[in-house]
Design an enzyme around this catalytic site. Sequence first.
Site, short mmCIF file in Angstrom:
data_model
loop_
_atom_site.label_atom_id
_atom_site.label_comp_id
_atom_site.label_asym_id
_atom_site.label_seq_id
_atom_site.Cartn_x
_atom_site.Cartn_y
_atom_site.Cartn_z
N SER A 1 -65.81 -35.65 -73.65
CA SER A 1 -67.20 -35.44 -73.21
C SER A 1 -67.48 -36.16 -71.90
CB SER A 1 -68.15 -35.97 -74.28
OG SER A 1 -69.47 -35.99 -73.79
N TYR B 1 -72.10 -40.92 -80.56
CA TYR B 1 -71.34 -39.82 -79.95
C TYR B 1 -70.50 -40.33 -78.79
CZ TYR B 1 -70.31 -35.32 -77.75
OH TYR B 1 -69.67 -34.25 -77.21
#
Length: 656
Positions: free
Chosen positions: A540, A553
């Site tokens: 990410s 996350y």
Amino acid sequence: MQNLWNDSDAAHYAGELNLRVYTSRLLGRNPDLVLHGGGNTSVKIREHNLFGVEEELLYVKGSGWNLETIEAAGFAPVRMAHVLKLAQLPALSDVQMARELRVALTNPAAPDPSVEAILHALLPYKFVDHTHADAIVTLTNTTDGEARIRDVYGERVVVIPYVMPGFKLAKACAELFPKHATPQTVGMVLLNHGLFTFGETAKESYDRMIDLVTEAEAYLKQKGAWRIAVAAERAELRHPPELAALRQEVSRVAGFPVLLSAHADEQTLSFVHHTRVNEISQQGPATPDHVIRTKRLPLVGRDVQAYAAAYREYFERYAAWFTPALTMLDPAPRVILDEEFGLIAVGRTAAEAAIAEEIYRHTIDIILRAEALGGWRALGEAELFEVEYWDLEQAKLKRGGAPKMFAGEVALVTGAASGIGKACAESLLARGAAVVGLDVNPAITEVFKRADFHGLACDVSDAAQIGRALSQTVQRYGGLDMLILNAGIFPASRRIAELDDEEWTRTFRINTDANLTLLREAHALLKLAPRGGRVAVIASKNVPAPGPGAAAYSASKAALTQLARVAALEWGADNIRVNILHPDAVFDTGLWTDEILQARAAHYKLTVEEYKTKNILRAEVKSRDVAELAAELCGPLFAKTTGAQIPVDGGNDRVI
Ligand code: ZN
């Protein structure tokens, strides 16, 4: 054998050509008659051409069409006069014959007429049906095959000794058929090859095919030579890395990666454990039609090198007898008989392996029945060589285009039911890979319906389920070349002050821990990938540029990235490359509900549209963009790259 003719179905097929379509499909529906494009049919019809002149046309099955699904357009119309003239030539190469058959077409858009077209033209009957029926090749592939055919049919069939299919066979039939045909003749048996029937109507020709094959089956039953094996797939593959090692070896010998599919069930295991498997399996295929798909012989055991050496010797022994410019086919087996893995089918695609499997399952029954009848005896080696290195096949070989980038390779994608994972599966399939897709969503089994995709419902955070998924991957396709670590969760936005342990742990369990398990369990398989293993990690943008409210996350993806970097360091010596993608703002995925999207947009005080293109290039990043790059990371462009982190984010000033 069941006669599938049905008056009310047949009534929907008006005219001779359509009835030809109907009964051809009936033949194609029965795998004991024809397999995968085998067999051919025809009808002779008088028509007026553009100039009002009546001429007789032979509508014969075109190559590339399967009887089971054939349509009227699948029949190639050739002028009988031209075809019958060809039959009078003393000699004609099969390449010339194929060219002349195209010349004889009345429709330039029609497919290539079957190589058996001349033979169909010569038989003086309106409808002609040809199959390689199991029961017929069982009878003819025995030590006294011709006598047995006589036993069953008496004078009702003309028997033709084995001749290589193509022009030579047409010539032999042109000479022998009129000599031996009588008013009682209803069929023609080609020894070691198959059966022709004919009639004045589509039904008559079809009925005769079913009747004659049924008589052969009844004869086998009466002689105690009929046995139907029950197929029951064994649930688990016991030693996946051993099968992957065998695949690596077969691929090395072939010169390109291949897929292996293992079938250990009652039928295949009883054959591989047959006391005389070494003799009975080493005599060649049941009919010339099978040679190209299954090669001359199966490999018994795992000595791939010895098989390849024997194949090279076989080529050298016979090549000199034929056209001087023969190109040797790859010396890898297409069928392997293994005590543990059962029947292993080999192919460059999943469809090719499935065809080899089905043909060999039929071959097993044929061999065992012929053995029960007194002795299986197939065509000699020289005859098989002639078929395998047929000039038409060699011509096809030269025409064949370049294989796809990942032909013969296997990829596993996690989280493949939707979003980036599904797009990765599509990108890999488009490049020729066989793909196993895992997802916690049971809809994964239905995502793509094709032989080169296998969807498995799997919770990647459960090590036992991962073990089973890898085992099934190897059983179905033979190994693992590429691993796409994509599955992940994106919890709702929450500041650290409100973040509870459960959410933190759950995020790590799926985004990080599950990938450790998968990497660890897949390592032994990736090491055996014929062209080296490849791992693509979907991390990410939050790794280089985290956002507030996404602690769990961002941290879990950062840990995953660090894990992947260490894997790149550790696995380089095993020729496994590990690379990382950092996508950002990919909104067509399962992670992004409208709710999350609105919350994130509001957080940056933007509209949803502005938020979607909030990057330097002002470009919306889609799942497909990420997937295409993930697939290319596994390809030759990145052959010298490992441990890299690549953004797919439209440009981000915090990352740059
Ligand atoms: Zn044939």
